[in-house]
Design a protein around this motif. Structure first.
Motif, PDB file in Angstrom:
ATOM      1  N   VAL A  55       8.460  -0.438  10.038  1.00  0.00           N
ATOM      2  CA  VAL A  55       8.311  -0.095   8.628  1.00  0.00           C
ATOM      3  C   VAL A  55       8.534   1.402   8.447  1.00  0.00           C
ATOM      4  O   VAL A  55       7.719   2.214   8.870  1.00  0.00           O
ATOM      5  N   PRO A  56       9.664   1.779   7.838  1.00  0.00           N
ATOM      6  CA  PRO A  56       9.897   3.200   7.572  1.00  0.00           C
ATOM      7  C   PRO A  56       9.238   3.623   6.267  1.00  0.00           C
ATOM      8  O   PRO A  56       9.395   2.965   5.234  1.00  0.00           O
ATOM      9  N   LEU A  57       8.463   4.682   6.324  1.00  0.00           N
ATOM     10  CA  LEU A  57       7.859   5.271   5.134  1.00  0.00           C
ATOM     11  C   LEU A  57       8.706   6.489   4.801  1.00  0.00           C
ATOM     12  O   LEU A  57       8.684   7.482   5.511  1.00  0.00           O
TER      13      LEU A  57
ATOM     14  N   MET B 285      -3.176   3.323   4.832  1.00  0.00           N
ATOM     15  CA  MET B 285      -2.845   4.317   3.818  1.00  0.00           C
ATOM     16  C   MET B 285      -4.073   4.930   3.145  1.00  0.00           C
ATOM     17  O   MET B 285      -3.934   5.812   2.316  1.00  0.00           O
ATOM     18  N   GLU B 286      -5.282   4.497   3.490  1.00  0.00           N
ATOM     19  CA  GLU B 286      -6.485   5.071   2.889  1.00  0.00           C
ATOM     20  C   GLU B 286      -6.610   6.547   3.269  1.00  0.00           C
ATOM     21  O   GLU B 286      -6.459   6.913   4.412  1.00  0.00           O
ATOM     22  N   GLY B 287      -6.863   7.356   2.284  1.00  0.00           N
ATOM     23  CA  GLY B 287      -7.039   8.787   2.523  1.00  0.00           C
ATOM     24  C   GLY B 287      -5.753   9.572   2.672  1.00  0.00           C
ATOM     25  O   GLY B 287      -5.774  10.762   2.965  1.00  0.00           O
TER      26      GLY B 287
ATOM     27  N   LYS C  51       0.833  -1.201   0.000  1.00  0.00           N
ATOM     28  CA  LYS C  51       0.000   0.000   0.000  1.00  0.00           C
ATOM     29  C   LYS C  51       0.868   1.252   0.000  1.00  0.00           C
ATOM     30  O   LYS C  51       0.519   2.247  -0.617  1.00  0.00           O
ATOM     31  N   ILE C  52       1.979   1.202   0.709  1.00  0.00           N
ATOM     32  CA  ILE C  52       2.890   2.354   0.746  1.00  0.00           C
ATOM     33  C   ILE C  52       3.422   2.634  -0.657  1.00  0.00           C
ATOM     34  O   ILE C  52       3.404   3.772  -1.116  1.00  0.00           O
ATOM     35  N   ALA C  53       3.880   1.598  -1.340  1.00  0.00           N
ATOM     36  CA  ALA C  53       4.426   1.768  -2.692  1.00  0.00           C
ATOM     37  C   ALA C  53       3.352   2.246  -3.668  1.00  0.00           C
ATOM     38  O   ALA C  53       3.633   3.053  -4.548  1.00  0.00           O
ATOM     39  N   GLU C  54       2.120   1.773  -3.495  1.00  0.00           N
ATOM     40  CA  GLU C  54       1.031   2.193  -4.374  1.00  0.00           C
ATOM     41  C   GLU C  54       0.775   3.698  -4.278  1.00  0.00           C
ATOM     42  O   GLU C  54       0.294   4.301  -5.223  1.00  0.00           O
ATOM     43  N   LYS C  55       1.094   4.295  -3.133  1.00  0.00           N
ATOM     44  CA  LYS C  55       0.904   5.728  -2.930  1.00  0.00           C
ATOM     45  C   LYS C  55       2.121   6.534  -3.389  1.00  0.00           C
ATOM     46  O   LYS C  55       2.168   7.743  -3.240  1.00  0.00           O
ATOM     47  N   GLY C  56       3.140   5.837  -3.912  1.00  0.00           N
ATOM     48  CA  GLY C  56       4.315   6.519  -4.438  1.00  0.00           C
ATOM     49  C   GLY C  56       5.415   6.761  -3.425  1.00  0.00           C
ATOM     50  O   GLY C  56       6.366   7.483  -3.697  1.00  0.00           O
ATOM     51  N   PHE C  57       5.310   6.119  -2.253  1.00  0.00           N
ATOM     52  CA  PHE C  57       6.342   6.262  -1.231  1.00  0.00           C
ATOM     53  C   PHE C  57       7.287   5.067  -1.279  1.00  0.00           C
ATOM     54  O   PHE C  57       6.938   3.989  -1.751  1.00  0.00           O
ATOM     55  N   LYS C  58       8.460   5.265  -0.739  1.00  0.00           N
ATOM     56  CA  LYS C  58       9.474   4.213  -0.655  1.00  0.00           C
ATOM     57  C   LYS C  58       9.505   3.706   0.783  1.00  0.00           C
ATOM     58  O   LYS C  58       9.261   4.454   1.729  1.00  0.00           O
ATOM     59  N   THR C  59       9.821   2.450   0.955  1.00  0.00           N
ATOM     60  CA  THR C  59      10.009   1.872   2.278  1.00  0.00           C
ATOM     61  C   THR C  59      11.288   1.040   2.261  1.00  0.00           C
ATOM     62  O   THR C  59      11.787   0.692   1.193  1.00  0.00           O
ATOM     63  N   LEU C  60      11.809   0.750   3.419  1.00  0.00           N
ATOM     64  CA  LEU C  60      13.052  -0.013   3.536  1.00  0.00           C
ATOM     65  C   LEU C  60      12.866  -1.169   4.507  1.00  0.00           C
ATOM     66  O   LEU C  60      12.088  -1.061   5.448  1.00  0.00           O
TER      67      LEU C  60
END
Length: 75
Positions: free
Chosen positions: A16-18, A72-74, A1-10
């Motif tokens: 979980v770092p956004l 990640m909704e909204g 979901k994080i990646a779908e919003k255009g954010f990177k995670t490691l």
């Protein structure tokens, strides 16, 4: 979901770092999560390298799958 919003995670642990990048954006995003009832704080330099401001989520067994899915909704 994080990646779908255009954010990177490691990483692949329960922390979980956004990755947000800009300090101001991290502060604004943390405020949006707090409005949704999610307590998360922006982590900014010098704690992390410049231009890698982030939010850190700590996942536990007390958090349901539905809660994680809706996080990640909204945003």
């Amino acid at each position: 979901k994080i990646a779908e919003k255009g954010f990177k995670t490691l990483g692949d642990s329960q922390i979980v770092p956004l990755i947000v990048g800009e300090n101001e954006k991290a502060v604004e995003l943390a405020a949006k999560f707090r409005e949704k009832g999610v307590l998360v704080f922006p982590i900014r330099p010098p704690t992390v390298p410049p231009a890698t401001a982030r939010l850190r989520f700590s996942l536990t067994a007390a958090i349901s799958e539905e809660e994680v899915e809706s996080l990640m909704e909204g945003i």
